[in-house]
Motif scaffolding. Sequence first.
Motif, mmCIF file in Angstrom:
data_model
loop_
_atom_site.group_PDB
_atom_site.id
_atom_site.type_symbol
_atom_site.label_atom_id
_atom_site.label_comp_id
_atom_site.label_asym_id
_atom_site.label_seq_id
_atom_site.Cartn_x
_atom_site.Cartn_y
_atom_site.Cartn_z
ATOM 1 N N ALA A 1 8.025 -10.876 14.790
ATOM 2 C CA ALA A 1 6.712 -10.863 14.137
ATOM 3 C C ALA A 1 6.357 -12.224 13.547
ATOM 4 N N VAL A 2 7.366 -12.976 13.085
ATOM 5 C CA VAL A 2 7.068 -14.265 12.447
ATOM 6 C C VAL A 2 7.315 -15.441 13.393
ATOM 7 N N ALA A 3 7.561 -15.142 14.672
ATOM 8 C CA ALA A 3 7.896 -16.217 15.628
ATOM 9 C C ALA A 3 6.809 -17.280 15.696
ATOM 10 N N LEU A 4 5.563 -16.864 15.618
ATOM 11 C CA LEU A 4 4.460 -17.833 15.730
ATOM 12 C C LEU A 4 4.011 -18.346 14.362
ATOM 13 N N ASP A 5 4.811 -18.094 13.326
ATOM 14 C CA ASP A 5 4.445 -18.442 11.953
ATOM 15 C C ASP A 5 3.035 -17.953 11.602
ATOM 16 N N PRO A 6 2.811 -16.644 11.703
ATOM 17 C CA PRO A 6 1.460 -16.134 11.459
ATOM 18 C C PRO A 6 1.080 -16.255 9.989
ATOM 19 N N LYS A 7 -0.229 -16.284 9.760
ATOM 20 C CA LYS A 7 -0.733 -16.371 8.379
ATOM 21 C C LYS A 7 -0.536 -15.062 7.635
ATOM 22 N N ILE A 8 -0.592 -13.973 8.413
ATOM 23 C CA ILE A 8 -0.535 -12.647 7.798
ATOM 24 C C ILE A 8 0.558 -11.842 8.503
ATOM 25 N N VAL A 9 1.469 -11.261 7.728
ATOM 26 C CA VAL A 9 2.488 -10.412 8.339
ATOM 27 C C VAL A 9 2.327 -9.005 7.775
ATOM 28 N N LEU A 10 2.235 -8.039 8.670
ATOM 29 C CA LEU A 10 2.082 -6.645 8.262
ATOM 30 C C LEU A 10 3.402 -5.923 8.488
ATOM 31 N N PHE A 11 3.781 -5.117 7.526
ATOM 32 C CA PHE A 11 5.042 -4.375 7.631
ATOM 33 C C PHE A 11 4.744 -2.888 7.522
ATOM 34 N N ASP A 12 5.077 -2.133 8.564
ATOM 35 C CA ASP A 12 4.867 -0.683 8.528
ATOM 36 C C ASP A 12 6.189 -0.015 8.165
ATOM 37 N N GLU A 13 6.271 0.509 6.951
ATOM 38 C CA GLU A 13 7.489 1.185 6.467
ATOM 39 C C GLU A 13 8.755 0.383 6.773
ATOM 40 N N PRO A 14 8.871 -0.821 6.232
ATOM 41 C CA PRO A 14 9.992 -1.674 6.645
ATOM 42 C C PRO A 14 11.364 -1.148 6.230
ATOM 43 N N THR A 15 11.424 -0.310 5.180
ATOM 44 C CA THR A 15 12.746 0.120 4.719
ATOM 45 C C THR A 15 13.055 1.574 5.028
ATOM 46 N N SER A 16 12.126 2.285 5.684
ATOM 47 C CA SER A 16 12.400 3.702 5.933
ATOM 48 C C SER A 16 13.549 3.843 6.921
ATOM 49 N N GLY A 17 14.416 4.785 6.650
ATOM 50 C CA GLY A 17 15.544 5.044 7.544
ATOM 51 C C GLY A 17 16.679 4.054 7.423
ATOM 52 N N ILE B 1 0.866 -1.173 0.000
ATOM 53 C CA ILE B 1 0.000 0.000 0.000
ATOM 54 C C ILE B 1 0.905 1.226 0.000
ATOM 55 N N ILE B 2 0.801 2.029 -1.045
ATOM 56 C CA ILE B 2 1.640 3.217 -1.133
ATOM 57 C C ILE B 2 0.778 4.461 -0.949
ATOM 58 N N GLY B 3 1.440 5.540 -0.601
ATOM 59 C CA GLY B 3 0.710 6.786 -0.385
ATOM 60 C C GLY B 3 1.587 7.762 0.364
ATOM 61 N N GLY B 4 1.184 9.030 0.355
ATOM 62 C CA GLY B 4 2.028 10.066 0.959
ATOM 63 C C GLY B 4 2.103 9.956 2.469
ATOM 64 N N SER B 5 3.104 10.625 3.032
ATOM 65 C CA SER B 5 3.251 10.654 4.488
ATOM 66 C C SER B 5 2.033 11.323 5.106
ATOM 67 N N GLY B 6 1.581 10.794 6.218
ATOM 68 C CA GLY B 6 0.427 11.377 6.895
ATOM 69 C C GLY B 6 -0.874 11.154 6.149
ATOM 70 N N GLY B 7 -0.860 10.242 5.181
ATOM 71 C CA GLY B 7 -2.054 10.008 4.378
ATOM 72 C C GLY B 7 -2.962 8.928 4.929
ATOM 73 N N GLY B 8 -2.591 8.358 6.066
ATOM 74 C CA GLY B 8 -3.479 7.378 6.680
ATOM 75 C C GLY B 8 -3.068 5.926 6.467
ATOM 76 N N LYS B 9 -1.823 5.725 5.988
ATOM 77 C CA LYS B 9 -1.392 4.335 5.744
ATOM 78 C C LYS B 9 -1.295 3.547 7.046
ATOM 79 N N SER B 10 -0.667 4.152 8.059
ATOM 80 C CA SER B 10 -0.538 3.455 9.346
ATOM 81 C C SER B 10 -1.902 3.277 10.001
ATOM 82 N N VAL B 11 -2.755 4.286 9.821
ATOM 83 C CA VAL B 11 -4.116 4.200 10.376
ATOM 84 C C VAL B 11 -4.852 3.019 9.756
#
Lengths: 242, 251
Positions: free
Chosen positions: B154-170, B35-45
């Motif tokens: 995050a993957v310790a329990l082998d979850p079905k779904i993994v969510l990444f919030d800005e994994p490469t920023s910084g 999911i892409i979009g500008g900063s403060g555009g509600g992606k984390s929300v």
Amino acid sequence: MVTEIGRIAALFSEACVWLVRPPWRMRQFFKQMEFVGVRSLFVVCLTALFTGMVLALQTYYAFRLFSAESLVGATVALSMTRELGPVITALMVTGRAGSAIAAEIGTMRVTEQVDALTVMAINPVQYLVSPRLLAGFLMLPLLTVVSDLVGILGGYLIGVKALGINSGIFMNKIYELLTLDDIYEGLYKAAVFGVILTLVGCYKGFYTYGGAEGVGRATTEAVVLSSVLILASDYVMTALMM
Amino acid sequence: MQPIIELKNIHKRFGEHEVLKGLDIAIRPGMVSVIIGGSGGGKSVLLKHVIGLLKPDEGQVFVEGQDTVPLPERELTEIRKKFGLLFQGAALFDSMTVEENVAFPLVEHTGLNASEIGRIVAQKLASVGLSGHGAKLPSELSGGMRKRVGLARAVALDPKIVLFDEPTSGLDPVMGANINDLILRTRDEFGATCVVISHDIRATFAIADEIFMLYDGRIIASGTPEEIKNSADPVVQQFIQGKAEGPIRIS
């Protein structure tokens, strides 16, 4: 103001519910007992000692005016057990542990560690608040017992050793006038203070926002609010228990 | 294919500011959706709605066909066990060592004994290239290492779904590529559905099976990287080309 009271009440009731519902976090609980209780022991002893000493000094100079020096010991003992022991202990633990609780949970909040708990399906109130609340509730009366004892010892040192009151009279008046109810009254108060200072610390930490500055604000507010609530509730409880 | 996560007509406002304005999105299983979009555009929300950290003012959130919005906190807890989330700042518990962080969900949610947990932790740390760092505290790690520990947790329990919030920023480009690799491996090795929030266009095109563009509180475009690249939408074109001039308002 109203929302704040509501949030504190909600946090308190949720934390209490988690105290009777498994899983119980014994490790967290013992860690907090050590932090709130054991590590406050030194500073509590120190302040109690000086409080007892100054109390003996002040009452001696006042009581000498109408030749009642023999009552210095009993006055120190009654003041310490009924009032100063619990209050000074609570204020010192607020400064030491209440502030640290607010800072720690506040930092966890602003660095998303609290959210991380939730996401990992751990209830943060159960994990963070309940053990601290219980630790405060149990450890403050214990600290107060020590504080009472050390305070009376301080009074004895000044009254008997420095001001020359007869040791037998000093102790005898304490036995005569101090009842177990005086001590209990102080311990009930201490338990309430313990809940207040941990709850306020947790609450301020939990609702921290705004980075490092927010953590600083939460810490300050926790200490100020706890201290005010401790002194105000102290008056109310004293009036009720009279 | 039945979507594994579906958000329907989500509205969310904070005070006067309406962040999500009737957002619809459907995430398909076993894919990397970005999911892409500008900063403060509600992606984390948006991400926080998926996992139930925020409740929408209006709308429905389906996880594997179950509407999670009306669920009480207790049942949400069960739903959350299907998820792993890598936070933007990793959100490691800084009072615990790296090992204890990764072990935390295992200790809490499995009945495994200490040696089994130790084995899984070692394996997860190895898969993010951090074998031998287990005894360190998070404060002793670099930003990239913290993110990798966060991913291992995050993957310790082998979850079905993994969510990444800005994994490469910084992160520097090499470390960023490293993390992207890990995202693809999470999909391939664990068969997990990966949802990535990003404004890193290069990384997005490198890893995405499907891209969603979030703008002005809605998903305005979606499709394969190819389709997004060829999109006629001027907002999408401005965003992926990183131009200053165009229809996107800077507020």
